[in-house]
Design a protein around this motif. Structure first.
Motif, PDB file in Angstrom:
ATOM      1  N   LYS A  96       0.839  -1.204   0.000  1.00  0.00           N
ATOM      2  CA  LYS A  96       0.000   0.000   0.000  1.00  0.00           C
ATOM      3  C   LYS A  96       0.873   1.253   0.000  1.00  0.00           C
ATOM      4  O   LYS A  96       0.615   2.201  -0.748  1.00  0.00           O
ATOM      5  N   ARG A  97       1.933   1.234   0.829  1.00  0.00           N
ATOM      6  CA  ARG A  97       2.856   2.380   0.893  1.00  0.00           C
ATOM      7  C   ARG A  97       3.577   2.584  -0.433  1.00  0.00           C
ATOM      8  O   ARG A  97       3.726   3.703  -0.916  1.00  0.00           O
ATOM      9  N   GLU A  98       4.024   1.479  -1.039  1.00  0.00           N
ATOM     10  CA  GLU A  98       4.720   1.559  -2.330  1.00  0.00           C
ATOM     11  C   GLU A  98       3.789   2.097  -3.416  1.00  0.00           C
ATOM     12  O   GLU A  98       4.194   2.912  -4.240  1.00  0.00           O
ATOM     13  N   LYS A  99       2.549   1.636  -3.399  1.00  0.00           N
ATOM     14  CA  LYS A  99       1.565   2.096  -4.380  1.00  0.00           C
ATOM     15  C   LYS A  99       1.315   3.595  -4.215  1.00  0.00           C
ATOM     16  O   LYS A  99       1.227   4.336  -5.191  1.00  0.00           O
ATOM     17  N   GLU A 100       1.213   4.032  -2.951  1.00  0.00           N
ATOM     18  CA  GLU A 100       0.988   5.451  -2.650  1.00  0.00           C
ATOM     19  C   GLU A 100       2.177   6.288  -3.112  1.00  0.00           C
ATOM     20  O   GLU A 100       2.011   7.359  -3.692  1.00  0.00           O
ATOM     21  N   ALA A 101       3.381   5.769  -2.883  1.00  0.00           N
ATOM     22  CA  ALA A 101       4.596   6.489  -3.294  1.00  0.00           C
ATOM     23  C   ALA A 101       4.647   6.618  -4.807  1.00  0.00           C
ATOM     24  O   ALA A 101       5.010   7.665  -5.348  1.00  0.00           O
TER      25      ALA A 101
END
Length: 198
Positions: A96-101
């Motif tokens: 989720k964090r990678e997708k947001e980044a």
């Protein structure tokens, strides 16, 4: 089938599913649960508490008692460091964090606008508007003016320079010019970067 048999079957199915899920995920990044074969490991509990150096079997028992996973987070440390956590939740949050980044990351492209030194006024304005659109979209623009050659010598290069000066003036409100124009093969090129939005 008795209640005990049903419960035992349910526990076996749940354990099998969890083990397969964790094994699949573990192959991507970390060693987890039964994959950890070190004799001793330094263990961090799920709340961040240091449990000290214990056998990997004992660490696995603690993780199992909390219905969590034992995850090796620092394999090169001596002894390796493991953390007790919900590995499925951890992987989900990481992705989720990678997708947001990735979503917040602006990929700057270089768009090209091509002209000849004999371009007419209408076409010139079309090219200027095209460049402004690219710059407003946050992309860099490479402006190329095709040179005409005779016996290896460029003809009317002063016309190309004048054209680029007019182009610079027309898009100055939207772009900045990092470097002066330069000759690349049979073209004179100019790079324009978008102005930082205020």
């Amino acid at each position: 089938m008795s209640v005990n048999h049903v419960f035992a079957l349910f526990c076996w199915v749940k354990t099998t599913i969890i083990f397969r899920r964790c094994s699949t995920i573990a192959n991507i990044a970390h060693q987890i649960n039964e994959e950890i074969r070190d004799k001793e490991v330094r263990v961090i509990d799920s709340d961040g508490t240091q449990l000290g150096i214990i056998s990997s079997k004992e660490a696995q028992k603690i993780a199992n008692s909390k219905e969590l996973d034992l995850v090796k987070i620092a394999p090169t440390a001596n002894p390796p460091v493991c953390k007790i956590m919900d590995y499925g939740k951890y992987c989900f949050e990481q992705s989720k964090r990678e997708k947001e980044a990735r979503k917040n990351q602006k990929i700057v492209e270089i768009k090209e606008v091509r002209m000849t030194s004999k371009i007419d006024g209408g076409d010139f304005n079309t090219k200027v508007n095209q460049a402004i659109k690219f710059l407003k979209g946050g992309d860099k623009v490479k402006v190329s003016v095709r040179l005409q050659f005779r016996k290896g010598v460029p003809l009317h290069s002063e016309l190309s320079d004048k054209l680029l000066d007019e182009f610079k003036e027309a898009v100055a409100e939207y772009g900045t010019f990092d470097k002066p124009s330069k000759v690349e093969g049979r073209n004179i090129t100019l790079m324009i970067s978008p102005k930082a939005s205020k």
